[in-house]
Write a protein that holds these residues in place. Structure first.
Motif, PDB file in Angstrom:
ATOM      1  N   LEU A   1      -1.220  -2.338 -14.748  1.00  0.00           N
ATOM      2  CA  LEU A   1      -0.214  -1.953 -13.760  1.00  0.00           C
ATOM      3  C   LEU A   1       0.209  -0.496 -13.941  1.00  0.00           C
ATOM      4  CD1 LEU A   1       2.136  -5.085 -13.620  1.00  0.00           C
ATOM      5  CD2 LEU A   1       0.820  -4.134 -11.711  1.00  0.00           C
TER       6      LEU A   1
ATOM      7  N   LEU B   1      -1.702  -8.793 -10.095  1.00  0.00           N
ATOM      8  CA  LEU B   1      -1.319  -8.645 -11.494  1.00  0.00           C
ATOM      9  C   LEU B   1       0.098  -9.158 -11.751  1.00  0.00           C
ATOM     10  CD1 LEU B   1      -2.849  -5.135 -12.242  1.00  0.00           C
ATOM     11  CD2 LEU B   1      -3.610  -7.315 -13.199  1.00  0.00           C
ATOM     12  N   VAL B   2       1.004  -8.929 -10.807  1.00  0.00           N
ATOM     13  CA  VAL B   2       2.368  -9.451 -10.954  1.00  0.00           C
ATOM     14  C   VAL B   2       2.342 -10.976 -10.950  1.00  0.00           C
ATOM     15  CG1 VAL B   2       4.626  -9.634  -9.834  1.00  0.00           C
ATOM     16  CG2 VAL B   2       3.505  -7.407 -10.018  1.00  0.00           C
TER      17      VAL B   2
ATOM     18  N   LEU C   1       7.741  -2.516  -7.348  1.00  0.00           N
ATOM     19  CA  LEU C   1       6.408  -2.111  -6.921  1.00  0.00           C
ATOM     20  C   LEU C   1       6.281  -2.152  -5.399  1.00  0.00           C
ATOM     21  CD1 LEU C   1       4.266  -3.875  -9.671  1.00  0.00           C
ATOM     22  CD2 LEU C   1       4.800  -1.441  -9.464  1.00  0.00           C
TER      23      LEU C   1
ATOM     24  N   GLN D   1      -0.378   2.525 -11.125  1.00  0.00           N
ATOM     25  CA  GLN D   1       0.712   3.314 -10.560  1.00  0.00           C
ATOM     26  C   GLN D   1       0.527   4.806 -10.836  1.00  0.00           C
ATOM     27  OE1 GLN D   1       1.366   0.686  -8.692  1.00  0.00           O
ATOM     28  NE2 GLN D   1       3.407   1.556  -8.533  1.00  0.00           N
TER      29      GLN D   1
ATOM     30  N   THR E   1      -2.023  -4.767  -7.494  1.00  0.00           N
ATOM     31  CA  THR E   1      -0.726  -4.840  -8.167  1.00  0.00           C
ATOM     32  C   THR E   1      -0.060  -6.185  -7.930  1.00  0.00           C
ATOM     33  OG1 THR E   1       0.353  -3.740  -6.283  1.00  0.00           O
ATOM     34  CG2 THR E   1      -0.304  -2.353  -8.142  1.00  0.00           C
TER      35      THR E   1
END
Length: 227
Positions: free
Chosen positions: A192, A48-49, A124, A196, A45
């Motif tokens: 994402l 990816l952010v 996140l 999640q 995550t």
């Protein structure tokens, strides 16, 4: 040497043997299989952010001139060097969904990309209990994970549909000059969302659909994560 006296030595020897076996780390002795999976989810995550931040700055370079730092690399280091919750003076210390709301306020004249990444990244981080890795006695809130997935969907919808009074998007992503020319944003957001949702199921309570019902009635409003 007594049995009691040998125990620290045996433990040390056992740990050193594990440390040399296939890269296995001693800290993994206090990790369950779920913890190891969670570690991978946290790492992915965050990657990816960071990828989203690079993409948004590439398409919206003017936003860097609005902020406190002048390059995307400086912004990346700023986020990496900030553990725990993300709160910055230039955003009025707005966090999570409050920071995301800044992206869509015409009265906000700061760096919208930074506001988006601070909001998304901070949300996140909170969903994972602000942990960079998980250990045996850590627990995750499946509702927070599921809610964060819904908020990412809402963020993607608002980026596509919310417009400034001039008709221009608040941030350029997939659409440029009236046509869709870049679907890589959707792919990253989609990853994402899937991560999640999957982590929410792993954490348990996957049958609780109350969050989804809320989204159906308010598809453009960010949902606070459970406290």
């Amino acid at each position: 040497m007594t049995t009691l006296g040998r125990r620290p030595f045996v433990a040390l020897l056992f740990g050193s043997m594990l440390g040399g076996c296939g890269g296995y780390e001693v800290k993994n002795l206090v990790k369950s299989d779920i913890d190891l999976v969670t570690d991978e989810f946290i790492t992915e995550t965050r990657l990816l952010v960071r990828e989203l931040m690079a993409k948004f700055y590439a398409r919206n370079p003017d936003q860097l001139r609005r902020g406190a730092l002048s390059t995307a690399d400086d912004r990346l280091r700023q986020l990496r060097d900030t553990p725990g919750p993300l709160a910055f003076e230039e955003l009025g210390y707005a966090q999570e969904i409050a920071a995301l709301e800044l992206v869509f306020q015409e009265s906000f004249h700061g760096d919208r990309v930074f506001a988006l990444i601070v909001g998304l990244g901070g949300m996140l981080r909170r969903a994972y209990g602000y942990n960079t890795e998980s250990f045996l006695f850590d627990s995750l809130d499946s509702r927070a994970l599921s809610t964060s997935a819904r908020n990412i969907e809402i963020l993607l919808w608002r980026l596509k549909n919310n417009r400034q009074s001039t008709g221009a998007p608040f941030l350029i992503s997939s659409e440029y000059q009236g046509r869709i020319d870049n679907l890589s944003f959707e792919r990253v957001f989609g990853k994402l969302i899937a991560l999640q949702d999957m982590m929410s199921r792993i954490a348990g309570d996957a049958g609780d659909r109350r969050v989804t019902k809320v989204v159906h009635t308010a598809t453009s409003v960010f949902i606070p994560l459970p406290i």
